[in-house]
Structures are given as C-alpha cells and as structure tokens.
Design a protein around this motif. Structure first.
Motif, mmCIF file in Angstrom:
data_model
loop_
_atom_site.group_PDB
_atom_site.id
_atom_site.type_symbol
_atom_site.label_atom_id
_atom_site.label_comp_id
_atom_site.label_asym_id
_atom_site.label_seq_id
_atom_site.Cartn_x
_atom_site.Cartn_y
_atom_site.Cartn_z
ATOM 1 N N ASP A 105 1.185 -1.657 -0.193
ATOM 2 C CA ASP A 105 -0.053 -0.107 0.294
ATOM 3 C C ASP A 105 0.906 1.558 -0.199
ATOM 4 N N THR A 133 -0.815 5.965 3.073
ATOM 5 C CA THR A 133 -1.710 5.823 3.915
ATOM 6 C C THR A 133 -1.199 6.772 5.288
ATOM 7 N N ALA A 165 -6.479 3.993 -6.073
ATOM 8 C CA ALA A 165 -7.092 4.024 -4.547
ATOM 9 C C ALA A 165 -8.539 3.118 -5.251
ATOM 10 N N GLY A 166 -9.298 3.379 -3.968
ATOM 11 C CA GLY A 166 -10.045 2.630 -4.219
ATOM 12 C C GLY A 166 -11.304 3.540 -4.906
ATOM 13 N N GLU A 208 -2.924 1.500 -3.672
ATOM 14 C CA GLU A 208 -2.792 2.469 -2.898
ATOM 15 C C GLU A 208 -4.716 2.544 -1.675
ATOM 16 N N THR A 209 -4.325 2.804 -0.093
ATOM 17 C CA THR A 209 -5.685 3.151 0.297
ATOM 18 C C THR A 209 -6.099 4.615 0.429
ATOM 19 N N ALA A 246 -5.920 5.082 3.056
ATOM 20 C CA ALA A 246 -6.987 5.108 4.208
ATOM 21 C C ALA A 246 -6.346 5.897 5.547
ATOM 22 N N THR A 300 -12.688 4.315 1.470
ATOM 23 C CA THR A 300 -12.758 2.389 0.917
ATOM 24 C C THR A 300 -13.385 2.016 -0.424
ATOM 25 N N ASN A 345 -11.506 3.156 5.824
ATOM 26 C CA ASN A 345 -10.365 2.210 5.008
ATOM 27 C C ASN A 345 -9.253 1.488 5.702
ATOM 28 N N SER A 403 -5.604 -0.397 5.613
ATOM 29 C CA SER A 403 -3.550 -1.353 4.238
ATOM 30 C C SER A 403 -4.735 -2.908 4.017
ATOM 31 N N VAL A 443 -7.199 -3.142 0.522
ATOM 32 C CA VAL A 443 -6.420 -3.307 -0.612
ATOM 33 C C VAL A 443 -6.464 -3.888 -2.106
ATOM 34 N N THR A 457 -9.371 -3.142 -4.037
ATOM 35 C CA THR A 457 -8.924 -2.441 -5.643
ATOM 36 C C THR A 457 -8.504 -3.544 -6.256
#
Length: 301
Positions: A36, A39, A215-216, A241-242, A244, A248, A257, A259, A262, A265
């Motif tokens: 990730d 974050t 990302a998400g 990546e998140t 986070a 999410t 959200n 890690s 992931v 995604t």
C-alpha cells in the motif's frame, strides 16, 4: 475489546445508535503480496478507536499486503511518520506539507520554518518520498493558491536535492500540476497519489514516466474516467494505495479504510483490465519497489 481490524460480522450500526459502521471484514488474501503506497496510520476514523501500527500492519500482511508507505501531511503527521518507520520495518515514509495546509503555515509566518523541518525529517533513511504535495483547487482559492504553488515548487526542489520520490496530491488541478512539474523539472520518480485524472493525464504520465497510484475510487460507480485511465496506463506505471482511512473501495464505501482493504482494489483492477491477478500483483510490487526502494526485510540481496 476486539481489535477493530480483526474480521468481524457486519455491524449494522454503532452501539451508540449513531448508525456508524465499523471496519469491514477482511478480504480474501492476494495470491502475490503487494504494498500500500499511501496510507495515514495517524488519522483515526470518526467514532472508531485508534489502531496500533503493529495491529494495522499485521491485518494487512495476513491478506497479502506486506508493507506500506506512511504519509505525512503537516509537521505533526510528518514527525509521526519518522517515529512510525522506526517502530515497524514494514513501513517506509513520506513527509510534506499538504497543499491545503501550506497557506495556513504562510498566514502564521511559519511556512519557511515548516519547509526547513520537512527537509530535515526527510533525511531519515526510511523516508523515501516528499509528499503529499501538489495543488488543490477544490479547497483552496485566491491568495492561498499563491502559497500552494510556492510550497509545491519548494517540495519539488527538496525531492530533487535529496534524491527522493515526489508524491503528488492533485485535486481539480491536473493541467497546473503538470505545468509546474515541467517548469521546475520533475524529480526522477513522481507518483500521482490517488490518481484522479482521465485518459489525457494517463497519456502524459506514460510519456513522462510518472507513476499512477490507483485507490478505492477505481471501484466507484461514477469513476468512468479512472477506469479509462487505467485501461491506458502502461503496466510499469501502476501502483495501488488506500489513502486510509479514506476512500474505502466498493462494496464498503462509507466505512473506514485500512491497508488490509487493498485486495478489493487490486481485484477490481484485474477485472477491469483483464490482467491475470497474480501477474498484476507481481507487477505492482515491482513498480512499488522501483518507486520507493526496498523495504529491507524483503530484500533478497
């Protein structure tokens, strides 16, 4: 009390009757580990207890997310980032002043001092990026943009002088971000964090050799531009990546959200592109190490 990242049955509402929902259950582990690359472990989700660094990374590692890049957005979070990378070697770090924070430092007469401290923090060997920095035309306007641009240019200079990766925050500012990078001369490695452009920006990133970190948001129904960009992105340019605790992925949008999310995604990216999941994961890992360097404990050399 259970660790909020431990897989638990879906919780329809918070115990206080607020309607808040807790962390989603863990996804199926990935067949090949990934990282990730963005974050914020120091940002707690509203209404949820803060999760320890070790617990967050243990939960991620259990589903095939073997490391993360902890990202600072101001002096406080950048200081936290240095402490975090020293605490757990599954972390690398990035430090910077967020573009929306730069005008606030400037208004207090503290921008130059803050930039100097960011450069000092960036000297730590496990700080591998300057970020997140860039331009944000959604939340900042007027005179604040002058300070944003100045701060962005200074961060570019720091990244180049220290030989670090540059993590870009780009919100509603694609053309201007690209213009500043070209005017200043981009560092050797540039990552568009939470890539939010479309086909045009994807083509520019391909041409310039800049990384696109998805990302998400790629799973959101209204993200046709991101899916079009992913379809055009060269495989060597793709990261995941998140961001986070934000962004999410579907089907858990609106919940916190982390890690360990992931895999949702990455699987969506594989389905959208038709790439074989194991190959996509291996490619993401290779790209991430090329962008940030080794996480050490996974270095076979």
């Amino acid at each position: 009390m259970h660790n909020p990242l431990t897989p638990v049955p879906f919780r329809a509402s918070g115990s206080d009757g607020s309607g808040r929902q807790g962390y989603p259950p863990a996804p199926e582990p990935l067949p090949v580990p990934v990282m990730d690359n963005h974050t914020h472990l120091d940002f707690p989700w509203d209404g949820e207890p803060r999760v320890s660094i070790a617990d967050a990374l243990d939960a991620a590692e259990a589903v095939g997310v073997r490391g993360a890049v902890q990202v600072g957005c101001d002096l406080e979070s950048s200081r936290f980032t240095v402490q975090a990378v020293e605490q757990d070697r599954r972390l690398l770090g990035a430090v910077a002043l967020h573009p929306n924070d730069a005008p606030e430092y400037a208004a207090r007469g503290e921008l130059e001092g803050a930039l100097a401290e960011i450069e000092a923090l960036a000297a730590h060997p496990r700080i591998r990026a300057i970020g997140e920095t860039g331009l944000d035309f959604f939340r900042t306007e007027g005179e604040g943009l002058v300070h944003q641009r100045y701060s962005f240019r200074r961060h570019i200079d720091i990244a180049k002088r220290l030989g670090l990766t540059l993590q870009i925050h780009d919100r509603d500012a694609h053309d201007d971000v690209v213009q500043v990078l070209r005017e200043e001369g981009a560092p050797e490695r540039v990552v568009f964090h939470c890539f939010s452009g479309g086909e045009e920006l994807a083509r520019i990133c391909n041409t310039e050799g800049w990384y696109m970190s998805f990302a998400g948001t790629i799973t959101f129904k209204n993200a046709a531009n991101l899916r079009a960009a992913l379809a055009l992105a060269e495989p060597e340019r793709i990261l995941v990546e998140t961001d986070a605790p934000f962004l999410t992925p579907h089907p858990h949008r609106g919940r916190p959200n982390a890690s360990y999310m992931v895999p949702y995604t990455v699987r969506a990216m594989a389905e959208l592109t038709g790439w074989e999941l194991s190959e996509l994961c291996a490619g993401i890992t290779e790209n991430t190490v090329r962008a940030y360097g080794s996480w050490d404990q996974y270095d076979e050399n």
